[in-house]
Scaffold this motif. Sequence first.
Motif, mmCIF file in Angstrom:
data_model
loop_
_atom_site.group_PDB
_atom_site.id
_atom_site.type_symbol
_atom_site.label_atom_id
_atom_site.label_comp_id
_atom_site.label_asym_id
_atom_site.label_seq_id
_atom_site.Cartn_x
_atom_site.Cartn_y
_atom_site.Cartn_z
ATOM 1 N N GLY A 79 -26.380 -45.971 -0.213
ATOM 2 C CA GLY A 79 -26.288 -47.132 0.653
ATOM 3 C C GLY A 79 -25.000 -47.894 0.403
ATOM 4 N N ASN A 80 -24.897 -49.082 0.955
ATOM 5 C CA ASN A 80 -23.694 -49.902 0.829
ATOM 6 C C ASN A 80 -24.048 -51.322 0.423
ATOM 7 N N VAL A 81 -23.113 -51.946 -0.286
ATOM 8 C CA VAL A 81 -23.174 -53.381 -0.554
ATOM 9 C C VAL A 81 -21.894 -53.967 0.008
ATOM 10 N N ARG A 82 -22.032 -54.895 0.964
ATOM 11 C CA ARG A 82 -20.872 -55.554 1.548
ATOM 12 C C ARG A 82 -21.059 -57.050 1.406
ATOM 13 N N ALA A 83 -20.055 -57.711 0.831
ATOM 14 C CA ALA A 83 -20.131 -59.163 0.642
ATOM 15 C C ALA A 83 -18.842 -59.795 1.140
ATOM 16 N N ARG A 84 -18.970 -60.721 2.089
ATOM 17 C CA ARG A 84 -17.824 -61.478 2.595
ATOM 18 C C ARG A 84 -18.053 -62.945 2.287
ATOM 19 N N PRO A 85 -17.040 -63.630 1.760
ATOM 20 C CA PRO A 85 -17.201 -65.060 1.489
ATOM 21 C C PRO A 85 -17.188 -65.863 2.789
ATOM 22 N N GLY A 105 -30.751 -45.651 0.336
ATOM 23 C CA GLY A 105 -30.509 -45.348 1.742
ATOM 24 C C GLY A 105 -30.500 -46.577 2.612
ATOM 25 N N GLY A 106 -30.312 -47.728 2.046
ATOM 26 C CA GLY A 106 -30.281 -48.971 2.799
ATOM 27 C C GLY A 106 -29.015 -49.745 2.508
ATOM 28 N N ASN A 107 -28.841 -50.854 3.168
ATOM 29 C CA ASN A 107 -27.644 -51.671 3.030
ATOM 30 C C ASN A 107 -28.003 -53.085 2.595
ATOM 31 N N VAL A 108 -27.119 -53.658 1.801
ATOM 32 C CA VAL A 108 -27.198 -55.070 1.435
ATOM 33 C C VAL A 108 -25.935 -55.718 1.971
ATOM 34 N N VAL A 109 -26.097 -56.687 2.877
ATOM 35 C CA VAL A 109 -24.964 -57.331 3.541
ATOM 36 C C VAL A 109 -25.028 -58.827 3.276
#
Length: 125
Positions: A79-85, A105-109
């Motif tokens: 999966g992916n981890v995406r963090a935007r301030p 298999g999931g995403n953390v946004v």
Amino acid sequence: KDLVEIKCMGGNAVRRGDWVVPRRMEISATGGNVKLDFTEAVITGPTLQVDATVRGGNLIVVTRSGVEVDTDGVTMIGGNVRARPPRGPKQPVILRIELAGQAWGGNVVVRPPRRTLWQWLLRRP
């Protein structure tokens, strides 16, 4: 409440508006989406501990100025981890979210709120 549990199987769970932020949350999303919107939330403490288990779904955290998210405790498997301030000037931290758990298999946004159509057309933050 000190602990809020959200269990989502194949559906969507949303916290939005003026909801009270607890001290701790346990989130389980299997094939579904969980969205936590902190733009209008009532913040009662300096930290929030989130223990998340995401399998084939998404965990979306919408922040505002003064809300800081730590995603170092998340274990990713496919999966992916995406963090935007948040946009704009940096403000003092009023809430620190400590995110931990597993995402298979999931995403953390983690993202700031989306702009309205008029804000986008006028190029405002």
